[in-house]
Write an enzyme that holds these catalytic residues in place. Sequence first.
Site, mmCIF file in Angstrom:
data_model
loop_
_atom_site.group_PDB
_atom_site.id
_atom_site.type_symbol
_atom_site.label_atom_id
_atom_site.label_comp_id
_atom_site.label_asym_id
_atom_site.label_seq_id
_atom_site.Cartn_x
_atom_site.Cartn_y
_atom_site.Cartn_z
ATOM 1 N N GLU D 79 43.097 -67.454 -1.944
ATOM 2 C CA GLU D 79 43.651 -68.463 -1.028
ATOM 3 C C GLU D 79 45.080 -68.816 -1.418
ATOM 4 O O GLU D 79 45.368 -69.087 -2.580
ATOM 5 C CB GLU D 79 42.779 -69.724 -1.049
ATOM 6 N N ARG D 89 31.901 -80.094 8.814
ATOM 7 C CA ARG D 89 31.043 -79.848 9.966
ATOM 8 C C ARG D 89 29.587 -80.166 9.658
ATOM 9 O O ARG D 89 28.817 -80.516 10.533
ATOM 10 C CB ARG D 89 31.179 -78.382 10.390
ATOM 11 N N CYS D 142 35.274 -76.235 -0.571
ATOM 12 C CA CYS D 142 36.107 -75.222 -1.227
ATOM 13 C C CYS D 142 37.568 -75.654 -1.252
ATOM 14 O O CYS D 142 38.233 -75.607 -2.284
ATOM 15 C CB CYS D 142 35.981 -73.874 -0.508
ATOM 16 N N HIS D 166 37.806 -66.734 -2.025
ATOM 17 C CA HIS D 166 36.592 -66.714 -1.207
ATOM 18 C C HIS D 166 35.987 -65.319 -1.198
ATOM 19 O O HIS D 166 36.712 -64.335 -1.094
ATOM 20 C CB HIS D 166 36.898 -67.141 0.234
#
Lengths: 204, 204, 204, 204
Positions: D79, D89, D142, D166
């Site tokens: 990342e 969510r 994350c 990831h």
Amino acid sequence: MEKILVTGFEPFGGEKTNPSWEVVNALPRVIAGHAVVRECIPVSFRRGPAAVLEAIQRENPSIVLCVGQAGGRAKVTPEFVGINYADARIPDNDGEQPQATRLLADAPDARFSTLPVRAMAQAMIDAGVPAAVSYSAGTYVCNAVLFSVLDALAASQSTARAGFVHVPNSPEQACHLAKATPSMPVALMLQGIVSGLECACSWG
Amino acid sequence: MEKILVTGFEPFGGEKTNPSWEVVNALPRVIAGHAVVRECIPVSFRRGPAAVLEAIQRENPSIVLCVGQAGGRAKVTPEFVGINYADARIPDNDGEQPQATRLLADAPDARFSTLPVRAMAQAMIDAGVPAAVSYSAGTYVCNAVLFSVLDALAASQSTARAGFVHVPNSPEQACHLAKATPSMPVALMLQGIVSGLECACSWG
Amino acid sequence: MEKILVTGFEPFGGEKTNPSWEVVNALPRVIAGHAVVRECIPVSFRRGPAAVLEAIQRENPSIVLCVGQAGGRAKVTPEFVGINYADARIPDNDGEQPQATRLLADAPDARFSTLPVRAMAQAMIDAGVPAAVSYSAGTYVCNAVLFSVLDALAASQSTARAGFVHVPNSPEQACHLAKATPSMPVALMLQGIVSGLECACSWG
Amino acid sequence: MEKILVTGFEPFGGEKTNPSWEVVNALPRVIAGHAVVRECIPVSFRRGPAAVLEAIQRENPSIVLCVGQAGGRAKVTPEFVGINYADARIPDNDGEQPQATRLLADAPDARFSTLPVRAMAQAMIDAGVPAAVSYSAGTYVCNAVLFSVLDALAASQSTARAGFVHVPNSPEQACHLAKATPSMPVALMLQGIVSGLECACSWG
């Protein structure tokens, strides 16, 4: 009358038109009591951000929305954040192709859009336009425009709110692309951009 | 005046409308000198094919086009082939859920559409509608309708040409689906279906 | 000892290896009491099917499994059906590029695989290998091999069962492909093919 | 001997294992002359970042790499940036579900990873592991871990470099997910993480 500055991009990569400019060019003259000023900007790391900043200087808008195209996306996507970074897979319209480089030496790593992107995406959906917030504007000219404008407005302590919205390929483009390539007619994109701008105008 | 029979599906899975019927219902009364007969059929392995065959008996069309929805697809897709097989992931509107079963015991494994699907996809593209031939209509009611109609017409030595076209989700549906879900406005699907039918009417 | 004939493809499109052959070449000599005969066949509409049929004549296997690669797929996919049709987007290794043409003039439109593809996919999953039945083998050489073999076996009233399995890109290939390209190591494909063949050997 | 701190996540969402911890747990004790310290952290907005920071305090590593899972991705993705924002969510393992909220009131909008993510992705590819830089770590735990660690290290003027990688779904997970879900065996992820860490250790 307060102003909204909305920009789209010139054609790019051999295409004859750019749906981002088609949609911006089709905007009504007035949205939610704000005069809409349109600007067509070049797909250029150097001249693109400069063109928006010049138009901001000239027009003194209270809202700035830049529109670009992200081929492969299925929805209209207001961008949450611009990053201080450029990494171009292909040259821009000036032949420049910055790689793994910071856009502005003394600026922070990233800046959040100052438009209410979450509410704007919801306003688009309420208007029947598929939309979702995006958390990456990429590392090409679109992101460079977004970050540069956000940084300049922050540096000048402007009260103008600014942001970026990516639109999908148009059906005309998708006709010549792979079977799985999503598309959206310019008229539907337009409805989305208008709904998003109405939301932004009425925000706080 | 020769007739075109075009069918769409009733709402399914709790939805209030089915774009396949919306687009069929919006067709003009006459296409390329053929009278257009519309029929809304149930999402049912048993009653769906029967409804089309009953309408064929009644109307004696020279062209039969069934339209259904394939969520997730990005383009209008004329189907190349129907297979003699059903495998339902979810129950149909009658609560039936056939699994790993042949549709018709004495029929061949599969039948090609007798419509000029390749030319129809090209006609749609020429009209600005993203389209591509599909080589699988799945194993649900859409395929059952396609195969049953092709088999019945072949068995009766009919000269009618028949086929199936899948359309994407509508934007209204995509608003509530994942970010990557492609969609297409009913008006654009309509343009595609009309262009495809004009092509079929002028074929050989 | 009964025989299984398993084929993979020669390298194609400038690649140095073809994962379909790598996985076939790595198969054990015996699976479920059947001798495994390997054959590397050309990516050719003319010579590919012929090579499999010649090997069937020579080896008289009770099971025939052809393995090919379908770039972009994420799972190992036993094919349900082969169609009597060729439409090549690019030339094969002989420079041939059939377009919109029937493979065999007097054969039916399509033939279902005579392997228990549904049970085979489940056996792969039970072995921890992502797998799913596919209902389209495409319109390139892979489908031509599948259909031609199924048709020849049916015509000769052979009791041999035959089918086709597509495998994803290998990780080595995916390294040079777009970010969203799925891949699977040859060792995992191999586990899938072995589990599928064990299932086929023990089938009715 | 300098230390590398590598973290993975506890199981989440009803799963029994979390591939991110499986891969971290399988790391060798020493990589490029650095001692590897492993830490399993909770999927919790509150306790996840705290666990990494506590381990940093205790171990004083020169490199920190947090590993998490991004279902749907096809490649190992270092990342580029963590953002000061949370929008969940679904609830985390503590039942918390922050929405549209800043993670740290007085911190900047975002911070770039201080690991050489571009070189690390290339090192993974050179080792045969599909990899690509990602420009969004999402808005869940994350990203919260990545941003919080980067911000804490910057605030303390630490010379430790930190980042996040990831990994895709494992094949075991993909067996139960949709046909298009990409996956990667833990052994291949492991090779990628090791190659990435070797690259990071030898960097500047």
